[in-house]
Design a protein around this motif. Sequence first.
Motif, mmCIF file in Angstrom:
data_model
loop_
_atom_site.group_PDB
_atom_site.id
_atom_site.type_symbol
_atom_site.label_atom_id
_atom_site.label_comp_id
_atom_site.label_asym_id
_atom_site.label_seq_id
_atom_site.Cartn_x
_atom_site.Cartn_y
_atom_site.Cartn_z
ATOM 1 N N ILE A 188 18.741 25.289 -22.438
ATOM 2 C CA ILE A 188 18.150 25.420 -21.106
ATOM 3 C C ILE A 188 17.191 24.267 -20.838
ATOM 4 C CG2 ILE A 188 16.574 26.809 -19.698
ATOM 5 C CD1 ILE A 188 17.835 29.297 -21.104
ATOM 6 N N TYR A 189 16.374 23.935 -21.838
ATOM 7 C CA TYR A 189 15.416 22.841 -21.678
ATOM 8 C C TYR A 189 16.142 21.519 -21.389
ATOM 9 C CZ TYR A 189 11.743 19.466 -22.708
ATOM 10 O OH TYR A 189 10.848 18.426 -22.621
ATOM 11 N N THR A 190 17.152 21.215 -22.196
ATOM 12 C CA THR A 190 17.902 19.970 -22.019
ATOM 13 C C THR A 190 18.568 19.925 -20.655
ATOM 14 O OG1 THR A 190 18.313 19.807 -24.400
ATOM 15 C CG2 THR A 190 19.759 18.539 -22.948
ATOM 16 N N TRP A 191 19.223 21.016 -20.278
ATOM 17 C CA TRP A 191 19.911 21.084 -18.979
ATOM 18 C C TRP A 191 18.916 20.931 -17.836
ATOM 19 C CZ3 TRP A 191 19.074 25.145 -15.447
ATOM 20 C CH2 TRP A 191 19.899 25.132 -14.329
ATOM 21 N N LEU A 192 17.780 21.600 -17.939
ATOM 22 C CA LEU A 192 16.800 21.604 -16.863
ATOM 23 C C LEU A 192 16.196 20.227 -16.647
ATOM 24 C CD1 LEU A 192 15.396 23.453 -14.853
ATOM 25 C CD2 LEU A 192 13.731 24.029 -16.620
ATOM 26 N N LEU A 193 15.932 19.503 -17.711
ATOM 27 C CA LEU A 193 15.308 18.198 -17.587
ATOM 28 C C LEU A 193 16.270 17.073 -17.234
ATOM 29 C CD1 LEU A 193 12.830 19.671 -18.778
ATOM 30 C CD2 LEU A 193 12.382 17.601 -20.092
ATOM 31 N N TYR A 194 17.534 17.225 -17.649
ATOM 32 C CA TYR A 194 18.437 16.086 -17.502
ATOM 33 C C TYR A 194 19.641 16.344 -16.603
ATOM 34 C CZ TYR A 194 15.622 14.552 -21.420
ATOM 35 O OH TYR A 194 14.561 14.216 -22.222
ATOM 36 N N SER A 195 19.713 17.509 -15.990
ATOM 37 C CA SER A 195 20.835 17.778 -15.104
ATOM 38 C C SER A 195 20.809 16.837 -13.907
ATOM 39 C CB SER A 195 20.790 19.230 -14.605
ATOM 40 O OG SER A 195 21.820 19.449 -13.670
ATOM 41 N N LYS A 196 21.948 16.245 -13.617
ATOM 42 C CA LYS A 196 22.067 15.320 -12.490
ATOM 43 C C LYS A 196 22.651 16.012 -11.256
ATOM 44 C CE LYS A 196 20.661 11.878 -15.027
ATOM 45 N NZ LYS A 196 19.314 11.296 -14.834
ATOM 46 N N GLN A 197 23.019 17.269 -11.398
ATOM 47 C CA GLN A 197 23.644 17.992 -10.299
ATOM 48 C C GLN A 197 22.599 18.554 -9.335
ATOM 49 O OE1 GLN A 197 25.822 20.452 -13.409
ATOM 50 N NE2 GLN A 197 27.319 20.469 -11.772
ATOM 51 N N ASP A 198 23.074 18.836 -8.122
ATOM 52 C CA ASP A 198 22.269 19.618 -7.198
ATOM 53 C C ASP A 198 22.423 21.070 -7.635
ATOM 54 O OD1 ASP A 198 20.992 20.896 -5.161
ATOM 55 O OD2 ASP A 198 22.505 20.453 -3.638
ATOM 56 N N ILE A 199 21.371 21.641 -8.205
ATOM 57 C CA ILE A 199 21.506 22.960 -8.833
ATOM 58 C C ILE A 199 20.991 24.103 -7.976
ATOM 59 C CG2 ILE A 199 21.417 21.961 -11.151
ATOM 60 C CD1 ILE A 199 18.524 22.961 -11.370
ATOM 61 N N SER A 200 20.336 23.801 -6.866
ATOM 62 C CA SER A 200 19.729 24.861 -6.067
ATOM 63 C C SER A 200 20.790 25.723 -5.377
ATOM 64 C CB SER A 200 18.795 24.274 -5.015
ATOM 65 O OG SER A 200 18.012 25.306 -4.419
ATOM 66 N N GLY A 201 20.555 27.037 -5.388
ATOM 67 C CA GLY A 201 21.474 27.961 -4.751
ATOM 68 C C GLY A 201 22.762 28.166 -5.517
ATOM 69 N N LYS A 202 22.739 27.843 -6.806
ATOM 70 C CA LYS A 202 23.945 27.949 -7.633
ATOM 71 C C LYS A 202 23.662 28.765 -8.891
ATOM 72 C CE LYS A 202 25.745 23.570 -5.875
ATOM 73 N NZ LYS A 202 26.208 22.188 -6.209
ATOM 74 N N PHE A 203 24.735 29.077 -9.600
ATOM 75 C CA PHE A 203 24.701 29.942 -10.778
ATOM 76 C C PHE A 203 25.337 29.146 -11.914
ATOM 77 C CE2 PHE A 203 26.117 34.525 -12.187
ATOM 78 C CZ PHE A 203 25.223 34.497 -13.238
ATOM 79 N N PHE A 204 24.597 28.916 -12.995
ATOM 80 C CA PHE A 204 25.079 28.068 -14.082
ATOM 81 C C PHE A 204 24.960 28.751 -15.442
ATOM 82 C CE2 PHE A 204 24.009 24.825 -10.939
ATOM 83 C CZ PHE A 204 25.025 23.888 -11.085
ATOM 84 N N GLU A 205 25.839 28.367 -16.346
ATOM 85 C CA GLU A 205 25.586 28.520 -17.763
ATOM 86 C C GLU A 205 25.217 27.128 -18.255
ATOM 87 O OE1 GLU A 205 27.437 30.017 -22.033
ATOM 88 O OE2 GLU A 205 28.594 30.356 -20.194
ATOM 89 N N PRO A 206 23.941 26.888 -18.594
ATOM 90 C CA PRO A 206 23.470 25.534 -18.901
ATOM 91 C C PRO A 206 24.311 24.812 -19.953
ATOM 92 C CG PRO A 206 21.616 27.000 -18.663
ATOM 93 C CD PRO A 206 22.849 27.863 -18.618
ATOM 94 N N LEU A 207 24.616 23.554 -19.649
ATOM 95 C CA LEU A 207 25.410 22.652 -20.491
ATOM 96 C C LEU A 207 26.850 23.136 -20.676
ATOM 97 C CD1 LEU A 207 22.878 21.593 -23.287
ATOM 98 C CD2 LEU A 207 23.268 20.580 -21.031
ATOM 99 N N VAL A 208 27.260 24.128 -19.889
ATOM 100 C CA VAL A 208 28.651 24.600 -19.955
ATOM 101 C C VAL A 208 29.335 24.380 -18.615
ATOM 102 C CG1 VAL A 208 30.194 26.557 -20.389
ATOM 103 C CG2 VAL A 208 28.100 26.294 -21.737
ATOM 104 N N SER A 209 28.961 25.123 -17.591
ATOM 105 C CA SER A 209 29.615 24.985 -16.295
ATOM 106 C C SER A 209 28.897 25.799 -15.232
ATOM 107 C CB SER A 209 31.072 25.436 -16.368
ATOM 108 O OG SER A 209 31.143 26.823 -16.644
ATOM 109 N N GLU A 210 29.234 25.528 -13.976
ATOM 110 C CA GLU A 210 28.783 26.383 -12.889
ATOM 111 C C GLU A 210 29.606 27.670 -12.920
ATOM 112 O OE1 GLU A 210 28.277 26.359 -7.993
ATOM 113 O OE2 GLU A 210 28.831 24.506 -9.057
ATOM 114 N N MET A 211 28.962 28.781 -12.542
ATOM 115 C CA MET A 211 29.624 30.078 -12.568
ATOM 116 C C MET A 211 29.825 30.598 -11.145
ATOM 117 S SD MET A 211 27.551 31.910 -15.725
ATOM 118 C CE MET A 211 28.497 33.421 -15.576
ATOM 119 N N ASN A 212 30.775 31.491 -10.988
ATOM 120 C CA ASN A 212 30.992 32.148 -9.702
ATOM 121 C C ASN A 212 30.057 33.342 -9.566
ATOM 122 O OD1 ASN A 212 33.150 30.447 -8.886
ATOM 123 N ND2 ASN A 212 34.594 31.671 -10.075
ATOM 124 N N TRP A 213 29.538 33.522 -8.355
ATOM 125 C CA TRP A 213 28.670 34.660 -8.092
ATOM 126 C C TRP A 213 29.447 35.972 -8.222
ATOM 127 C CZ3 TRP A 213 23.658 33.719 -8.032
ATOM 128 C CH2 TRP A 213 23.191 32.455 -7.631
#
Length: 234
Positions: free
Chosen positions: A209-234
Motif C-alpha cells: 500500500i505504501y509503495t502504491w500510494l507514493l509512486y502510483s502514476k494513475q489517476d486514482i480518485s473515485g476508483k477501487f484498486f488492489e494496490p500493485l495488482v489492478s483496478e477493481m470493479n465496484w
Amino acid sequence: MNVLITGGNRGLGLELVRVFFEKGHIVFPVVKRKESLDFLNKNFPNRCHPILADLSKDESIAEITSQIKTYVNHLDIIINNAGIPGKTYEIEKVSTKELMDLYNVHCLGVVRTVQATLTYLRKSTNPRIINLSSRLGSLSKMAGGEFAKGKFSYSYRIAKAAQNMLTLCLDQELEDIPISVTAIHPGKLQTSSGAYDADMSPEDAAKRIYTWLLYSKQDISGKFFEPLVSEMNW
C-alpha cells in the motif's frame, strides 16, 4: 508527509503505522483504548502522535480535531482502516445489532473521520483519502458468484458495500478542492478474522500500500484498486 491512520493498534493498521513511521513521516494513529495509546507511545516515539477516539461515537470528531492541531496545521493522507469483523452468514440468524455495529464503524466511522480532518486536508498540496475496503464489498464480484461458498458475513459485506458508495460520494463532492478519494482492497489478509483463502501478511500488505500510494502514476480518485495488482470493479 502527515498521515492519519485509523485502527492503528493492530493488524494492517499497526503495520501501516510502522511503515510510514520508518519512512520518516509524521503519523497519527487513531485508537480506541488507552492501552493501545500507551503501546504506540512506547514503540513509536517522536514522530508518532496517537489519538484516543472511539469512531463509533460522534464525540470522536472533536477528539480527533483537537489533538491534530496540537502538532500540525495540515494532513496529507487519511487512511480509514478501522474495522470490526462480522460473524453471521445466514439471514435467519443475523442480528440487526451486528448489522448496525458494522455499518457504524466501517461507514459512519469514515464519515466522522473525514468530518474531523477535512479542514486539515484542505491545507495540503496533495490531499488524499484512502478507504480500506474489501473485495467482499464489490457488487460486481457478488453478482458474479465469487463468494457464494465462502460463508462471509452479511454485516461485513453490506458495510463495505456502503463504504464503497461513500467513497464515490466523497470523490464527487471533493473533486473541486481537489481531494483524491480512493477505495482499496488490501489483499486477502492472514489475520484472526481472515478469510479461508487468505494468503498475505499484514506486513506485506502495508508495504504494498505504501509503495502504491507514493509512486502510483494513475489517476486514482473515485476508483477501487488492489494496490500493485489492478483496478477493481465496484
